[in-house]
Design an enzyme around this catalytic site. Structure first.
Site, PDB file in Angstrom:
ATOM      1  N   SER A   1       0.839  -1.190   0.000  1.00 18.94           N
ATOM      2  CA  SER A   1       0.000   0.000   0.000  1.00 18.94           C
ATOM      3  C   SER A   1       0.878   1.246   0.000  1.00 18.94           C
ATOM      4  O   SER A   1       1.603   1.471  -0.942  1.00 18.94           O
ATOM      5  CB  SER A   1      -0.947  -0.041   1.203  1.00 18.94           C
ATOM      6  OG  SER A   1      -2.018   0.816   1.003  1.00 18.94           O
TER       7      SER A   1
ATOM      8  N   HIS B   1      -7.082  -5.986  -0.511  1.00 16.76           N
ATOM      9  CA  HIS B   1      -5.954  -5.065  -0.358  1.00 16.76           C
ATOM     10  C   HIS B   1      -4.884  -5.647   0.559  1.00 16.76           C
ATOM     11  O   HIS B   1      -5.080  -5.772   1.766  1.00 16.76           O
ATOM     12  CB  HIS B   1      -6.439  -3.738   0.199  1.00 16.76           C
ATOM     13  CG  HIS B   1      -5.366  -2.690   0.241  1.00 16.76           C
ATOM     14  ND1 HIS B   1      -4.749  -2.209  -0.883  1.00 16.76           N
ATOM     15  CD2 HIS B   1      -4.794  -2.039   1.281  1.00 16.76           C
ATOM     16  CE1 HIS B   1      -3.859  -1.301  -0.556  1.00 16.76           C
ATOM     17  NE2 HIS B   1      -3.862  -1.185   0.760  1.00 16.76           N
TER      18      HIS B   1
ATOM     19  N   ASP C   1      -8.772  -5.827  -4.990  1.00 14.25           N
ATOM     20  CA  ASP C   1      -8.319  -4.751  -4.092  1.00 14.25           C
ATOM     21  C   ASP C   1      -9.406  -3.690  -4.006  1.00 14.25           C
ATOM     22  O   ASP C   1      -9.699  -2.994  -4.974  1.00 14.25           O
ATOM     23  CB  ASP C   1      -7.016  -4.144  -4.608  1.00 14.25           C
ATOM     24  CG  ASP C   1      -6.323  -3.287  -3.564  1.00 14.25           C
ATOM     25  OD1 ASP C   1      -7.028  -2.636  -2.758  1.00 14.25           O
ATOM     26  OD2 ASP C   1      -5.086  -3.246  -3.547  1.00 14.25           O
TER      27      ASP C   1
END
Length: 514
Positions: A186, A448, A409
């Site tokens: 991320s 994610h 995601d």
């Protein structure tokens, strides 16, 4: 909704760094506890060391933690860099740990895990809050952007973390680091890409998953579902949104040759939400009818943001992905549904674009949204965009970049990473040449950084180490579902995994890369 608290604490966009189970054999040891003392540390260019503190930790295994605080003259910042040095079992390797959302590093589980795996570990706070949803540092007292802290968060502190990590490790063990690795997801993924683009010699290997590349676009684009609902004045209930999600999965599930509740390539799913109009949905004991307005809202959310002329600006929420973070609705004070908006995007608009922490993004019109999108790119792409496709210096330095992205995601739609990879291919001679040093893996059904119903990589850092140190470029990444009931080998882009038509669909051997 039950996963949202977990994601907030463990992985808000820009999520927790990936944890490896790779544990190489030890090459070096330094068992003397009395050696955990303060030491001189070289200041990175443009910085000044304020303090160095040493504390012996007795976690398994015991390690020495050296905390270096530095500042940039005239900036008024105080940046903490922590280096963990195992007393025994050091492999000669350094591992730097990335951050999540608006935090620059992680001083907790991934940091300690790196030590357990035989690395010296390093991470930084960049001088900003450790709370991933705190942007109070963004503005100075007079309401202007704090350029020092923004620069730290965007790029500078990761480079300084690498320099300090290597320096402290060498001083402690009296030998230089053999191999240095980046490990992040991320925001941590974005930081890894920044290093590959701007500081090619910092790391031999970079594991950068679900990267928030094209930050200036992504951080506004994920406001889109809130804008659509407010401007179209239609707020589908969670039950209706869930019905759209399940219908898309049912329509596109079998495209990879097996029906398993997963859309392997949401960007290629042609399901039209208008086909659900008129359907009855049972919701908390009430029967709701899906309307044409509901279908139009869903269509726009999946299609992604457009400007005031209808031109596509960015990728939308993947079809079949969890909608809660970006498009979830909740009852307002009067009981009517509202769209609160994605926290990371809301904070970006408030603190960095409008420079008003109390700014109400729910009032934005389509035209204002498009203007904010352009403003974000104009003002911040050069600062934090992390989207330069020229990786020639990194390739020349012998670096290896490995990334996996969840096809589901729900925080950073994978379209941004796929777009970046396509740009790199065009700039650097095509997919085959790029795969010599940069490999991207798409994980169907994975959310994610982790989670979801799909198989996620079981040891991506181990695969990266093998590539860097033994030249074993990974054609596939071994992956398994969280519950251990299914396995699958993820394929290096541009190949995708397809069921062979025979064999147990839960076994990796039943799939081939095509």
């Amino acid at each position: 909704m039950r996963r949202i608290p977990r994601l907030l604490t463990a992985a808000v966009p820009l999520l927790l760094t990936a944890v490896t189970q790779f544990a190489p054999s030890a090459e070096a040891a330094r068992p003397a506890a009395e050696t955990c003392v303060s030491m001189p540390v070289s200041a990175p260019p443009g910085a000044k060391i304020e303090s160095v503190r040493a504390v012996r930790k007795t976690d398994a295994p015991a390690y020495c933690e050296i905390t270096v605080t530095l500042t940039h003259p005239g900036g008024g910042d105080h940046v903490k860099v922590a280096v963990a040095l195992p007393e025994t079992g050091w492999t000669g390797r350094l591992q730097a740990i990335g951050g999540s959302a608006y935090s620059a590093g992680d001083f907790d589980a991934p940091f300690v895990q790196a030590v357990k795996d035989g690395y010296s570990a390093v991470t930084t706070d960049a001088g900003v809050s450790s709370n991933p949803l705190d942007t109070s540092w963004a503005l100075t007292a007079d309401g202007k952007i704090d350029r020092t802290l923004l620069t730290n968060f965007a790029t500078r502190s990761v480079h300084e973390e690498a320099l300090i990590g290597k320096d402290v490790t060498q001083r402690y063990y009296h030998r230089p680091v053999s191999y240095s690795y980046w490990n992040g997801c991320s925001t941590g993924g974005r930081q890894g890409y920044s290093e590959a683009q701007h500081h090619a010699d910092d790391f031999d290997g970079i594991l950068a998953n679900a990267p928030a590349v094209h930050w200036a676009e992504f951080a506004v684009a994920t406001l889109w579902p809130q804008i659509v609902m407010n401007q179209d004045r239609d707020f589908p209930s969670d039950c209706v949104l869930s019905a759209f999600r399940q219908a898309a999965i049912q329509a596109c599930d079998a495209r990879d040759g097996v029906t398993n509740g997963i859309v392997d390539r949401p960007d290629e799913c042609g399901y039209d939400p208008r086909s659900l109009v008129g359907t009855k949905v049972l919701c908390d004991g009430r029967e709701l009818t899906v309307t044409a307005a509901d279908a139009e809202v869903m269509r726009k959310i999946w299609a992604g943001p457009t400007d005031e002329r209808g031109r596509k600006l960015w990728a939308g929420l993947p079809k079949g992905a969890d909608y809660q973070w970006l498009a979830g609705t909740k009852p307002g004070p009067d009981g009517t549904l509202t769209a609160p908006g994605f926290p990371v995007a809301v904070l970006w608009a408030q603190s960095f674009l409008e420079k008003q922490p109390a700014f109400d993004t729910s009032k934005l019109t389509y035209a204002q949204f498009a203007a904010l999108f352009r403003q974000s790119v104009r003002e911040y792409d050069d600062v934090i965009g992390t989207s330069d496709p020229d990786l020639s210096a990194f390739r020349h330095a012998g670096g290896k970049l490995l990334t996996f992205v969840g096809a589901n995601d729900q925080l950073i739609p994978p379209g941004g990473t796929l777009h970046y990879r396509e740009q790199v291919d065009r700039a650097m001679g095509g997919a085959q040449r790029v795969n010599d040093f940069y490999r991207l893996f798409l994980a169907p059904g994975v959310e994610h950084c982790f989670g979801g119903t799909g198989a996620q990589p079981t040891n991506p850092l181990g695969a990266l180490v093998d590539w860097v140190e033994h030249g074993k470029a990974p054609a596939t990444l071994a992956a398994a579902t969280a519950d251990g009931t299914a396995a699958r080998d993820l394929c290096a882009y541009p190949k995708v995994s397809r069921y062979t038509g025979h064999g147990d669909p839960a076994l990796a051997s039943s799939y081939r890369c095509r």
